[in-house]
Design a protein around this motif. Structure first.
Motif, PDB file in Angstrom:
ATOM      1  N   PRO A 139      43.278  36.211  53.405  1.00 46.26           N
ATOM      2  CA  PRO A 139      42.060  35.391  53.225  1.00 46.26           C
ATOM      3  C   PRO A 139      41.928  34.812  51.818  1.00 46.26           C
ATOM      4  O   PRO A 139      41.351  33.741  51.647  1.00 46.26           O
ATOM      5  CB  PRO A 139      40.926  36.381  53.522  1.00 46.26           C
ATOM      6  CG  PRO A 139      41.549  37.448  54.360  1.00 46.26           C
ATOM      7  CD  PRO A 139      42.955  37.563  53.872  1.00 46.26           C
ATOM      8  N   ASP A 140      42.462  35.515  50.797  1.00 42.71           N
ATOM      9  CA  ASP A 140      42.312  35.033  49.422  1.00 42.71           C
ATOM     10  C   ASP A 140      43.444  34.119  48.989  1.00 42.71           C
ATOM     11  O   ASP A 140      43.519  33.725  47.818  1.00 42.71           O
ATOM     12  CB  ASP A 140      42.213  36.214  48.457  1.00 42.71           C
ATOM     13  CG  ASP A 140      43.443  37.115  48.514  1.00 42.71           C
ATOM     14  OD1 ASP A 140      44.317  36.873  49.373  1.00 42.71           O
ATOM     15  OD2 ASP A 140      43.517  38.067  47.716  1.00 42.71           O
ATOM     16  N   THR A 142      46.704  34.814  48.899  1.00 45.11           N
ATOM     17  CA  THR A 142      47.866  35.496  48.337  1.00 45.11           C
ATOM     18  C   THR A 142      49.113  35.152  49.143  1.00 45.11           C
ATOM     19  O   THR A 142      49.089  35.194  50.372  1.00 45.11           O
ATOM     20  CB  THR A 142      47.657  37.018  48.345  1.00 45.11           C
ATOM     21  OG1 THR A 142      46.498  37.340  47.587  1.00 45.11           O
ATOM     22  CG2 THR A 142      48.859  37.741  47.755  1.00 45.11           C
TER      23      THR A 142
END
Length: 213
Positions: A139-140, A142
């Motif tokens: 979600p971030d 990465t």
């Protein structure tokens, strides 16, 4: 969740254990409710299926061990609840197992349904490579590299093997701080309590002989 649970179990981890660790309570309830567990008997004496609850353990991917062996060329996928503590090398072993797949060297033959792995005892493992680049989406944002996913899986399994580790560390730090403040007080009190005994001087005098002798 997206890779390992297709073959492996977590018999000693409940959904409630994940609350406050990697999921909120609502997220853990939602994940549990997506699954069905046998319950009963009901008023008619029959078993029925119900949505999962926080107190339920992680479901088994196969009905029994024989089905698990049949689906994996005779090899039984181990339960991962304490796998980190059960292997020499602990988290380093898990990370290398997930990332160490490669082609066998010249002259090395691998049996059917097995894969060459230099970090596995014997060099032949029945588990196919489970992680590939961009296999999941974080979600971030990465990058989903094999090493990053292997690190996340290893960290999670390390926590599963010892869920109370961090709490023990916090309690240990608090106890050490309390002891550092209490020990000097106890030592001073001990010196004061016993000082009069240690400083007492005993003197003995010879008794005079009886007069009637």
């Amino acid at each position: 969740k997206e890779v390992c649970k297709a073959c492996h179990t977590l018999k000693f981890i409940c959904f409630r254990h994940l609350v406050g660790v990697c999921l909120t309570e609502d997220e853990a309830k939602a994940d549990a409710a997506e699954l069905e567990y046998p319950e009963g008997p009901n008023e008619d004496g029959e078993m029925f299926m119900r949505p999962g609850k926080l107190t339920d353990t992680m479901p088994e991917p196969y009905g029994n061990t024989q089905l698990a062996r049949n689906a994996n060329n005779g090899a039984l996928p181990p339960d991962l609840s304490y796998i980190v503590k059960a292997r020499h090398g602990e988290e380093n072993y898990i990370f290398h197992i997930l990332t160490g797949y490669c082609d066998p060297p010249a002259g090395r033959t691998i049996g059917e349904g097995q894969y060459y792995h230099p970090y596995f005892p014997g060099g032949a493992i029945s588990m196919a490579q489970a992680l590939y680049d961009e296999q999941v989406e974080f979600p971030d944002g990465t990058p989903a590299t094999v090493s990053q996913m292997a690190k996340d899986v290893t960290e999670f399994l390390t926590w599963c093997s010892d869920p109370s580790h961090d709490e023990r560390q916090r309690w240990g730090a608090k106890i050490i701080l309390v002891m550092l403040s209490v020990i000097p007080i106890v030592y001073y009190r001990k010196l004061k309590t016993w000082s009069y005994l240690k400083s007492m001087k005993y003197a003995y005098k010879n008794r005079p002989p009886p007069k009637d002798i």
